[in-house]
Write an enzyme that holds these catalytic residues in place. Structure first.
Site, short mmCIF file in Angstrom:
data_model
loop_
_atom_site.label_atom_id
_atom_site.label_comp_id
_atom_site.label_asym_id
_atom_site.label_seq_id
_atom_site.Cartn_x
_atom_site.Cartn_y
_atom_site.Cartn_z
CG HIS A 98 -1.85 -1.30 1.10
ND1 HIS A 98 -2.84 -0.40 0.47
CD2 HIS A 98 -1.94 -2.10 1.77
CE1 HIS A 98 -3.75 -2.46 0.68
NE2 HIS A 98 -2.49 -2.46 1.47
CB SER A 99 4.54 1.79 -0.90
OG SER A 99 5.25 2.64 -0.66
CG ASN A 100 0.39 7.21 -0.12
OD1 ASN A 100 0.27 6.28 -0.53
ND2 ASN A 100 -0.15 7.80 0.48
CG HIS A 101 8.27 5.71 -2.47
ND1 HIS A 101 8.89 6.54 -2.78
CD2 HIS A 101 9.49 4.37 -2.84
CE1 HIS A 101 10.35 5.68 -3.09
NE2 HIS A 101 10.12 4.79 -2.69
CB ILE A 102 5.14 1.84 -4.68
CG1 ILE A 102 6.32 1.15 -3.84
CG2 ILE A 102 4.69 0.66 -5.90
CD1 ILE A 102 7.35 0.21 -4.99
#
Length: 277
Positions: A63-67
Site C-alpha cells: 500500500h506504499s504511496n512511495h511505490i
C-alpha cells in the site's frame, strides 16, 4: 513536468484547542495529483540519476504511496520503474499496485524475512543480476538526494519556531533539521513503533541538532488507526475543511494538539505542520 513546490499554500488553523499556539499548515499534499508532498520532495533530485540510468528500482509495501509516486514519476519523466514489494503477491492487485502497473512499473516480491535484509549485499546482488543496471532508490525515497529535497521546504516558510512532520523513514525530518535557523526546532512524529528513527535521522544529519522524534502518537504502529484517531481526523476536517490522511498526517496533527494542550508548545509559539500527503 512536476510543478514547483511554491504552489503549495500555507493555511492558518484557528482553533481554541491549540491553547494560544499559532498553527500553520504547509499544504504540500497539493503540489501534484500523483506525486504529492514529501514524495515530490524526495524524488525531485533523484530524477536526474533516474533518467541517466533509464530505470529505477525501489522498495515498498503493498500500500506504499512511495511505490505509487515512483511509478507516476517514471511515466512523466521517461524512465522504467521496478517495485520490490514486501510480502507475497495477492491478486487482484490493490488500488496502489494496480495504479503502479498501469504506469508500467514491473513488480517483484520479497518474503518478509528477505525484505528486512533488502540492503544486504547478497539481496542486492540478486536484484542486480535480474534487473540491473538501475538507479537504486531506498524505501520511501530516503537517500541524501531525498533529504536535500526536503531541506528546501524551510526556504518556503515564513518565520516560525517549530516545524513538524510525520516520520516514517526519517528523511523528511532530517531535511527539515538541516535547514533550521537559530532558535528554530523540528519535531518528527513517528507513525510506527520500533525506536529506530532517531538513529536514522542522525545518519542523515550527523551532529546537526535542533530536532527530536516524538514516538508517543503512533497509535500502535503503522496503519493502525483506532477510533480515537479517526474521530480526531474527522473533526479536524469538519472544523477546518482540510482532508486528513490517516496513516501519517493524522498522527502528526494529533501529536501537535496533544503537545499544545500539555503546554509543551507554549502559547504564542508558531508551529508549521507539513502536510506530506
Amino acid at each position: 513536468m512536476l510543478p514547483e513546490p511554491t504552489t503549495a499554500p500555507l493555511v492558518e488553523v484557528v482553533d481554541e484547542r491549540l491553547r494560544g499556539v499559532r498553527l500553520l499548515l504547509k499544504r504540500d499534499d497539493l503540489v501534484h495529483p500523483d506525486i504529492p508532498g514529501n514524495k515530490w520532495r524526495k524524488l525531485k533530485h533523484n530524477l536526474a540519476p533516474a533518467r541517466a540510468a533509464g530505470r529505477v528500482l525501489t522498495f515498498g509495501g503493498a500500500h506504499s504511496n512511495h511505490i505509487r509516486a515512483v511509478a507516476a514519476a517514471g511515466v512523466e519523466h521517461g524512465f522504467e520503474t521496478i517495485g520490490v514489494i514486501r510480502g507475497e503477491e495477492h491478486l487482484p492487485l490493490n488500488d496502489v499496485l494496480a495504479f503502479a502497473t498501469a504506469c508500467g512499473m514491473e513488480l517483484t516480491y520479497l518474503d518478509r524475512a528477505t525484505y528486512r535484509r533488502k540492503g544486504d549485499p547478497d539481496v542486492l546482488a540478486t536484484l542486480d543480476r535480474r534487473f540491473g543496471p538501475y538507479h537504486l532508490l531506498p524505501e520511501g525515497g530516503s537517500n541524501e538526494l531525498g533529504v536535500r529535497g526536503c531541506r528546501e521546504i524551510i526556504a518556503e516558510l515564513p518565520d516560525f519556531d517549530v516545524v513538524c512532520c510525520p516520520c516514517g523513514t526519517g528523511a523528511t525530518l532530517a531535511g527539515l533539521a538541516l535547514g533550521l535557523g537559530p532558535r528554530q526546532s523540528a519535531v518528527g512524529f513517528a507513525v510506527l513503533r520500533g525506536g529506530f528513527l532517531p538513529e536514522a535521522v542522525r545518519g542523515f544529519t550527523g551532529g546537526h541538532g535542533g530536532w527530536e522524534v516524538d514516538e508517543r502518537y503512533h497509535f500502535g504502529g503503522y496503519a493502525k488507526v483506532p477510533p480515537e484517531l479517526d474521530e480526531f481526523a474527522e473533526e479536524f476536517t469538519r472544523r477546518h475543511a482540510v482532508p486528513v490522511e490517516r496513516l501519517y498526517v493524522a498522527k502528526m496533527l494529533y501529536g501537535v494538539y496533544a503537545r499544545a494542550a500539555a503546554g509543551e508548545f507554549k502559547p504564542g509559539t508558531t508551529v508549521v505542520a507539513v502536510i506530506t500527503g
